[in-house]
Enzyme design. Structure first.
Site, PDB file in Angstrom:
ATOM      1  N   ASP A 158       0.871  -1.184   0.000  1.00  0.00           N
ATOM      2  CA  ASP A 158       0.000   0.000   0.000  1.00  0.00           C
ATOM      3  C   ASP A 158       0.904   1.229   0.000  1.00  0.00           C
ATOM      4  O   ASP A 158       2.109   1.133   0.233  1.00  0.00           O
ATOM      5  CB  ASP A 158      -0.887  -0.005   1.262  1.00  0.00           C
ATOM      6  CG  ASP A 158      -1.756   1.245   1.368  1.00  0.00           C
ATOM      7  OD1 ASP A 158      -2.275   1.703   0.331  1.00  0.00           O
ATOM      8  OD2 ASP A 158      -1.897   1.784   2.477  1.00  0.00           O
ATOM      9  N   SER A 159       0.293   2.383  -0.205  1.00  0.00           N
ATOM     10  CA  SER A 159       1.047   3.626  -0.138  1.00  0.00           C
ATOM     11  C   SER A 159       1.530   3.892   1.291  1.00  0.00           C
ATOM     12  O   SER A 159       2.417   4.708   1.490  1.00  0.00           O
ATOM     13  CB  SER A 159       0.161   4.782  -0.596  1.00  0.00           C
ATOM     14  OG  SER A 159      -1.038   4.799   0.164  1.00  0.00           O
ATOM     15  N   CYS A 194      -4.162  -1.069  -2.083  1.00  0.00           N
ATOM     16  CA  CYS A 194      -4.321   0.385  -2.171  1.00  0.00           C
ATOM     17  C   CYS A 194      -5.261   0.628  -3.338  1.00  0.00           C
ATOM     18  O   CYS A 194      -5.008   0.128  -4.450  1.00  0.00           O
ATOM     19  CB  CYS A 194      -2.960   1.024  -2.445  1.00  0.00           C
ATOM     20  SG  CYS A 194      -3.037   2.783  -2.830  1.00  0.00           S
ATOM     21  N   GLU A 233      -5.061   9.264   9.632  1.00  0.00           N
ATOM     22  CA  GLU A 233      -3.643   9.203  10.032  1.00  0.00           C
ATOM     23  C   GLU A 233      -3.426   9.963  11.345  1.00  0.00           C
ATOM     24  O   GLU A 233      -2.540   9.628  12.117  1.00  0.00           O
ATOM     25  CB  GLU A 233      -2.755   9.808   8.933  1.00  0.00           C
ATOM     26  CG  GLU A 233      -2.898   9.113   7.605  1.00  0.00           C
ATOM     27  CD  GLU A 233      -1.721   8.229   7.243  1.00  0.00           C
ATOM     28  OE1 GLU A 233      -0.615   8.523   7.685  1.00  0.00           O
ATOM     29  OE2 GLU A 233      -1.929   7.248   6.512  1.00  0.00           O
ATOM     30  N   CYS A 263     -11.288   3.146  -0.243  1.00  0.00           N
ATOM     31  CA  CYS A 263      -9.960   3.600   0.167  1.00  0.00           C
ATOM     32  C   CYS A 263      -9.594   2.812   1.415  1.00  0.00           C
ATOM     33  O   CYS A 263     -10.442   2.585   2.284  1.00  0.00           O
ATOM     34  CB  CYS A 263      -9.983   5.096   0.470  1.00  0.00           C
ATOM     35  SG  CYS A 263      -8.453   5.694   1.210  1.00  0.00           S
ATOM     36  N   HIS A 280      -8.130   3.495   4.011  1.00  0.00           N
ATOM     37  CA  HIS A 280      -8.250   4.142   5.320  1.00  0.00           C
ATOM     38  C   HIS A 280      -9.684   4.179   5.846  1.00  0.00           C
ATOM     39  O   HIS A 280      -9.908   4.311   7.031  1.00  0.00           O
ATOM     40  CB  HIS A 280      -7.746   5.587   5.251  1.00  0.00           C
ATOM     41  CG  HIS A 280      -6.258   5.706   5.211  1.00  0.00           C
ATOM     42  ND1 HIS A 280      -5.494   5.114   4.238  1.00  0.00           N
ATOM     43  CD2 HIS A 280      -5.390   6.334   6.043  1.00  0.00           C
ATOM     44  CE1 HIS A 280      -4.227   5.397   4.452  1.00  0.00           C
ATOM     45  NE2 HIS A 280      -4.129   6.133   5.543  1.00  0.00           N
TER      46      HIS A 280
HETATM   47  N1  DGL Z   1      -4.011   3.758   0.131  1.00  0.00           N
HETATM   48  C1  DGL Z   1      -4.696   4.837  -0.530  1.00  0.00           C
HETATM   49  C2  DGL Z   1      -5.950   4.270  -1.202  1.00  0.00           C
HETATM   50  O1  DGL Z   1      -6.497   3.261  -0.811  1.00  0.00           O
HETATM   51  C3  DGL Z   1      -5.077   5.939   0.416  1.00  0.00           C
HETATM   52  C4  DGL Z   1      -3.900   6.760   0.895  1.00  0.00           C
HETATM   53  C5  DGL Z   1      -3.191   7.481  -0.235  1.00  0.00           C
HETATM   54  O2  DGL Z   1      -3.734   8.435  -0.819  1.00  0.00           O
HETATM   55  O3  DGL Z   1      -2.084   7.074  -0.528  1.00  0.00           O
HETATM   56  O4  DGL Z   1      -6.401   4.834  -2.166  1.00  0.00           O
END
Ligand code: DGL
Length: 264
Positions: free
Chosen positions: A9-10, A72, A151, A183, A185
């Site tokens: 993931d990011s 992600c 976050e 997403c 999060h």
């Molecule tokens: N992991 C990203 C997503 O699911 C969210 C966080 C980001 O913008 O990197 O789209």
């Protein structure tokens, strides 16, 4: 087959997918990479995110992973096809599983999707949901402030409730019965979101749907772990491993240890 599953993931959000995979497939080992040095992916271009995804896939493959999960939504929207074409192991993203599940449970066929700017702009959910059910009408909304709020740990904070009401108000006019949390999060904001959209709207958490798809792919490819004891977990982040560990426990829902830093 006892090779690990690679998940990336990011940043931290993909740990919600790790948690779901762990609940469903406790004998599988996982190598996780969180790109904390380059988060967020949401506002970045397709070219940039695809480049990151290629680098991370190469890193995971160096650990001989048997499949790759793009945990992600933004990277799934932009880079899934590229990785599927360029690597020799199965690659799954989080969008298809979430879209398929949403299409299967919606009665009214009026489905809402929330995600980052990149995910919403890519129209990936709209296209995937329509593939699974042509009758579906899809209403989308980018919610860029949700990621920093999560976050920050403001999961049930007055500011978060205010922001959520603002973002989600449009869905009340569309009469949706299903809302995809597009997403990584957003599952942490489920209680706040559920309260705003009301009981008549079902929330789809892509993490759980993705874990089910991972299980199907392992079975189809005959690469399920033969281990009887619990799998092992290794976590890498591209920056601030200590912070990753502290915040990561929130996403994972349990303690984690030994996060290693790796610069790609
Ligand atoms: N992991 C990203 C997503 O699911 C969210 C966080 C980001 O913008 O990197 O789209």
């Amino acid at each position: 087959m006892n090779r690990p599953i690679g998940i990336f993931d990011s940043g931290l959000g993909g740990l919600t997918v790790v948690s779901a995979v762990r609940d469903l497939l406790p004998h599988e080992s996982i190598i996780y990479f969180g790109d904390t040095a380059r988060v967020p992916y949401g506002p970045k271009s397709k070219e940039a995110v695809t480049g990151y995804a290629r680098q991370i896939a190469a890193f995971l493959l160096s650990y001989d992973v048997k499949m790759i999960v793009i945990a992600c939504n933004t990277a799934s929207a932009y880079a899934l096809k590229t990785l599927q074409k360029s690597v020799a192991v199965p690659v799954v993203g989080v969008i298809e599983p979430g879209a398929r599940y949403a299409a299967s449970i919606s009665h009214s066929k009026r489905i809402g999707v929330i995600g980052t700017e990149g995910t919403i702009r890519s129209l990936s959910y709209t296209a995937a949901i329509s593939r699974f059910d042509k009758r579906a009408e899809v209403f989308t909304r980018a919610c860029p402030l949700f990621v920093p709020l999560v976050e920050e740990g403001w999961l049930d904070h007055p500011v978060t409730r205010l922001v959520a009401r603002e973002y989600l108000s449009l869905f009340a006019h569309h009469n949706i019965d299903t809302l995809v949390l597009g997403c990584t999060h957003y599952p942490l904001l489920k209680p706040v979101i559920a309260k705003i959209v009301g009981k008549s709207v079902r929330l789809v958490d892509s993490a759980e749907a993705t874990a089910r798809q991972v299980s199907d792919i392992l079975i189809e490819n005959d690469i399920v772990s033969g281990r009887r004891q619990a799998g092992s977990y290794t976590f890498y982040s591209s920056d601030a491993p200590q912070k990753f560990q502290e915040l990561g426990e929130r996403f994972l829902g349990r303690p984690m240890s030994g996060v290693k830093k790796i610069i790609l």
